[in-house]
Design a protein around this motif. Sequence first.
Motif, PDB file in Angstrom:
ATOM      1  N   HIS A 240       0.933  -1.187  -0.013  1.00 27.83           N
ATOM      2  CA  HIS A 240       0.070   0.080   0.081  1.00 27.83           C
ATOM      3  C   HIS A 240       0.980   1.166   0.124  1.00 27.83           C
ATOM      4  O   HIS A 240       0.385   2.204  -0.778  1.00 27.83           O
ATOM      5  CB  HIS A 240      -0.964   0.003   1.231  1.00 27.83           C
ATOM      6  CG  HIS A 240      -2.081  -0.855   0.917  1.00 27.83           C
ATOM      7  ND1 HIS A 240      -3.328  -0.458   0.291  1.00 27.83           N
ATOM      8  CD2 HIS A 240      -2.465  -2.066   1.240  1.00 27.83           C
ATOM      9  CE1 HIS A 240      -4.195  -1.553   0.538  1.00 27.83           C
ATOM     10  NE2 HIS A 240      -3.427  -2.609   0.923  1.00 27.83           N
ATOM     11  N   GLU A 241       2.099   1.256   0.341  1.00 27.60           N
ATOM     12  CA  GLU A 241       2.941   2.331   0.523  1.00 27.60           C
ATOM     13  C   GLU A 241       3.310   2.515  -0.975  1.00 27.60           C
ATOM     14  O   GLU A 241       3.626   3.692  -1.291  1.00 27.60           O
ATOM     15  CB  GLU A 241       4.024   2.172   1.424  1.00 27.60           C
ATOM     16  CG  GLU A 241       5.164   3.116   1.473  1.00 27.60           C
ATOM     17  CD  GLU A 241       4.867   4.619   1.306  1.00 27.60           C
ATOM     18  OE1 GLU A 241       5.704   5.325   1.101  1.00 27.60           O
ATOM     19  OE2 GLU A 241       3.697   5.118   1.741  1.00 27.60           O
ATOM     20  N   GLU A 242       3.576   1.436  -1.396  1.00 31.75           N
ATOM     21  CA  GLU A 242       4.300   1.501  -2.960  1.00 31.75           C
ATOM     22  C   GLU A 242       3.215   2.182  -3.637  1.00 31.75           C
ATOM     23  O   GLU A 242       3.670   3.021  -4.666  1.00 31.75           O
ATOM     24  CB  GLU A 242       4.624   0.205  -3.268  1.00 31.75           C
ATOM     25  CG  GLU A 242       5.932  -0.377  -2.560  1.00 31.75           C
ATOM     26  CD  GLU A 242       6.322  -1.805  -2.966  1.00 31.75           C
ATOM     27  OE1 GLU A 242       5.284  -2.443  -4.164  1.00 31.75           O
ATOM     28  OE2 GLU A 242       7.061  -2.536  -2.303  1.00 31.75           O
ATOM     29  N   ARG A 243       1.996   1.815  -3.475  1.00 34.38           N
ATOM     30  CA  ARG A 243       1.044   2.523  -4.445  1.00 34.38           C
ATOM     31  C   ARG A 243       0.815   4.177  -3.968  1.00 34.38           C
ATOM     32  O   ARG A 243       0.742   4.812  -4.800  1.00 34.38           O
ATOM     33  CB  ARG A 243      -0.355   1.895  -4.066  1.00 34.38           C
ATOM     34  CG  ARG A 243      -1.582   2.264  -4.922  1.00 34.38           C
ATOM     35  CD  ARG A 243      -2.982   1.727  -4.446  1.00 34.38           C
ATOM     36  NE  ARG A 243      -3.978   2.243  -5.177  1.00 34.38           N
ATOM     37  CZ  ARG A 243      -5.187   2.254  -4.880  1.00 34.38           C
ATOM     38  NH1 ARG A 243      -5.759   1.374  -3.962  1.00 34.38           N
ATOM     39  NH2 ARG A 243      -6.308   2.813  -5.592  1.00 34.38           N
ATOM     40  N   ARG A 244       0.974   4.292  -2.726  1.00 34.97           N
ATOM     41  CA  ARG A 244       0.716   5.684  -2.529  1.00 34.97           C
ATOM     42  C   ARG A 244       1.943   6.525  -2.925  1.00 34.97           C
ATOM     43  O   ARG A 244       1.722   7.659  -3.177  1.00 34.97           O
ATOM     44  CB  ARG A 244       0.844   5.838  -0.768  1.00 34.97           C
ATOM     45  CG  ARG A 244       0.634   7.281  -0.342  1.00 34.97           C
ATOM     46  CD  ARG A 244       1.595   7.532   0.914  1.00 34.97           C
ATOM     47  NE  ARG A 244       2.880   7.124   0.910  1.00 34.97           N
ATOM     48  CZ  ARG A 244       3.830   8.103   0.329  1.00 34.97           C
ATOM     49  NH1 ARG A 244       3.413   9.344  -0.127  1.00 34.97           N
ATOM     50  NH2 ARG A 244       4.946   7.769   0.243  1.00 34.97           N
ATOM     51  N   MET A 245       2.971   5.775  -2.856  1.00 27.89           N
ATOM     52  CA  MET A 245       4.498   6.726  -3.313  1.00 27.89           C
ATOM     53  C   MET A 245       4.387   7.131  -4.751  1.00 27.89           C
ATOM     54  O   MET A 245       4.839   8.101  -5.069  1.00 27.89           O
ATOM     55  CB  MET A 245       5.428   5.492  -2.872  1.00 27.89           C
ATOM     56  CG  MET A 245       6.733   6.332  -3.198  1.00 27.89           C
ATOM     57  SD  MET A 245       8.377   5.185  -2.647  1.00 27.89           S
ATOM     58  CE  MET A 245       8.066   3.924  -3.588  1.00 27.89           C
ATOM     59  N   HIS A 246       3.689   6.331  -5.565  1.00 29.99           N
ATOM     60  CA  HIS A 246       3.443   6.663  -6.789  1.00 29.99           C
ATOM     61  C   HIS A 246       2.126   7.190  -7.354  1.00 29.99           C
ATOM     62  O   HIS A 246       1.826   7.102  -8.639  1.00 29.99           O
ATOM     63  CB  HIS A 246       3.899   5.226  -7.724  1.00 29.99           C
ATOM     64  CG  HIS A 246       5.426   4.927  -7.457  1.00 29.99           C
ATOM     65  ND1 HIS A 246       6.253   5.483  -7.760  1.00 29.99           N
ATOM     66  CD2 HIS A 246       5.925   3.752  -6.841  1.00 29.99           C
ATOM     67  CE1 HIS A 246       7.550   4.840  -7.415  1.00 29.99           C
ATOM     68  NE2 HIS A 246       7.064   3.650  -6.923  1.00 29.99           N
TER      69      HIS A 246
END
Length: 268
Positions: A240-246
């Motif tokens: 979920h952080e990878e999704r948020r980051m991008h």
Amino acid sequence: MTSDQARIRYEKTGHLATVTLNRPAVLNAMDLRTHAELADVWDDFAADDDMWVAVLTGAGDRAFSVGQDLKELAARERTGAAAPSSFGSRGKAGFPRLTERFDLAKPVIAKVRGYALGGGFELALACDILIAAEDATFALPEARLGLIPGAGGVFRLSRQLPWKIAMGHLLTGRPLSALRAYELGLVNEVVPAEELDDRVAGWVADLVACAPLSVRAIKEAATVAATLPLPEAFAARYPHEERRMHSKDAVEGPRAFAEKRPPRWVAG
């Protein structure tokens, strides 16, 4: 209450999902059908990107939920339909139940009035924020019934309270008042019953004002890292952080701040 009445009321308003245990005549006790209906609700909530937060509550003013429907359990045991049961819901109606949806990154608020006992208390413990009315009472009475708090109460209460206090309640089934639960950090707020709806609405408004992908990334990271050494927590992978980051929201937040306007989140 008729036999065909829905056990769960599920309502969507804006970005809020309200999930109501709907058996007030039996203090919102949870039978197998309740668990099956709840599973469909949580599946829908998790899949609907427009739903950013859920509030879980009980119908009526007497109970959030008194947990497992023991009359149904006793009847099933008399007919041989009830298999021996221990921890978790695998192989049972409604699997995975909220207490085992460890990958649910969206926040869930428990709004509690009256009794939250057994599985009802375990549901509240599985929520991220817990707002209680002054008349709320919490307990895990399973030891007095020849059972165990198998929906995570053993594990969560001993992590969310100091050890000896948790063991005192687990081993005896002694109740915990709303005020005492607040003093111990188990409850976020305790309010008069007539203020409960407004106070929960305030928490919902605060959550919806935040970037939904940030909220999910934070919940995911906090949950996963809770049992990791700090160096491993920093190095772990958080989808979920990878999704948020991008995401567009990661750009929108700083841009809105610089332009002195409210952000427009798109959850993407």
